[in-house]
Design a protein around this motif. Sequence first.
Motif, PDB file in Angstrom:
ATOM      1  N   UNK A 189     -19.343  32.284 -19.394  1.00 33.89           N
ATOM      2  CA  UNK A 189     -19.021  31.184 -20.308  1.00 33.89           C
ATOM      3  C   UNK A 189     -19.716  29.866 -19.998  1.00 33.89           C
ATOM      4  N   UNK A 190     -20.546  29.815 -18.953  1.00 31.41           N
ATOM      5  CA  UNK A 190     -21.139  28.546 -18.553  1.00 31.41           C
ATOM      6  C   UNK A 190     -22.644  28.500 -18.794  1.00 31.41           C
ATOM      7  N   UNK A 191     -23.123  27.315 -19.179  1.00 29.54           N
ATOM      8  CA  UNK A 191     -24.537  26.994 -19.203  1.00 29.54           C
ATOM      9  C   UNK A 191     -24.778  26.028 -18.049  1.00 29.54           C
ATOM     10  N   UNK A 192     -25.562  26.463 -17.057  1.00 28.49           N
ATOM     11  CA  UNK A 192     -25.747  25.703 -15.830  1.00 28.49           C
ATOM     12  C   UNK A 192     -27.173  25.164 -15.737  1.00 28.49           C
ATOM     13  N   UNK A 213     -13.572  26.173 -14.625  1.00 29.73           N
ATOM     14  CA  UNK A 213     -12.883  24.930 -14.976  1.00 29.73           C
ATOM     15  C   UNK A 213     -13.344  23.777 -14.086  1.00 29.73           C
ATOM     16  N   UNK A 214     -13.491  24.040 -12.803  1.00 32.68           N
ATOM     17  CA  UNK A 214     -13.921  23.008 -11.861  1.00 32.68           C
ATOM     18  C   UNK A 214     -15.317  22.490 -12.202  1.00 32.68           C
ATOM     19  N   UNK A 215     -16.244  23.389 -12.469  1.00 34.15           N
ATOM     20  CA  UNK A 215     -17.618  22.977 -12.764  1.00 34.15           C
ATOM     21  C   UNK A 215     -17.692  22.174 -14.063  1.00 34.15           C
ATOM     22  N   UNK A 216     -16.897  22.552 -15.054  1.00 36.07           N
ATOM     23  CA  UNK A 216     -16.868  21.810 -16.310  1.00 36.07           C
ATOM     24  C   UNK A 216     -16.273  20.422 -16.107  1.00 36.07           C
ATOM     25  N   UNK A 217     -15.213  20.330 -15.325  1.00 43.10           N
ATOM     26  CA  UNK A 217     -14.579  19.030 -15.070  1.00 43.10           C
ATOM     27  C   UNK A 217     -15.519  18.076 -14.348  1.00 43.10           C
ATOM     28  N   UNK A 218     -16.381  18.627 -13.491  1.00 46.95           N
ATOM     29  CA  UNK A 218     -17.306  17.800 -12.731  1.00 46.95           C
ATOM     30  C   UNK A 218     -18.584  17.466 -13.503  1.00 46.95           C
ATOM     31  N   UNK A 219     -18.719  18.011 -14.690  1.00 51.03           N
ATOM     32  CA  UNK A 219     -19.926  17.772 -15.468  1.00 51.03           C
ATOM     33  C   UNK A 219     -21.138  18.517 -14.929  1.00 51.03           C
TER      34      UNK A 219
END
Length: 258
Positions: free
Chosen positions: A39-42, A104-110
């Motif tokens: 679900x992430x684009x990094x 969730x953590x990575x999204x919260x940190x931008x």
Amino acid sequence: MVFGLKEACSQPLRSVHIRSVSENHELMQDDGKSLLLQSLELPTRESCRLHEELCPLVDQLEQYFRNSLVGRSLVIRKVDAYARNRYGLPLLQLEELDGRWVQQHLLEQGLARLRGGEQMTADETVMLRKAEKSARQAGRGIWGTEFGAVKSADDPGKLWPFLNSFQLVEGTLQKAAYRGDWLYLNFGSDWREDFTVAIHHNDLSAQDWSQLIDDLWRRRKLSVEGRYTVRVRGVLSLWNGPVIVVAHPKEIELSDVP
């Protein structure tokens, strides 16, 4: 192993041990098999080389991987044998042993942006969008960069530098029209130059678009000549003008609020 379909159904694996993380953020297990964060684009080293402003974020991301994931066991939130990328790599939702949800953590940190449709439940979608929104509104991480900021559909010329990259584009929808096998959502008066969203009829048939359509109708905003603001996420391509091809309704949001 969990990564064979039959094995995943009969003997689901509940944790993985991460040996290393590649430059493209593949998580390598002790047995040499790789997986990806679902679900992430990094931001990656490759994107950093193209857009220097992303390099500090890639450094932060790699430091997090080294400090919190490498050499550790991670809990799998759920096992979905069919969640794979186009190269067949498993896509997993993971938690650290203290219960912190990695996505969730990575999204919260931008340090990540949310992709649209990869087998997320409704509850997961709400939670992860909320985490992303908190970072976006605060301008944290990638949201504070020109590359990662939400783009406006009003000036398609400004989208060109970001072609072939994952982007969020927001604008006022002007018109919807079917042509052949495609539904086109046009954000300007000239579809040959303006930003467009394209949805293939196979995806309209395969996915449940009813909630999005119901929301639009309920707000009295759905009409061929309607005017309403939407935010879309995906890879920005060029078909005449800039376009994002959408395959899942979760890649489109009503954006009445920031």
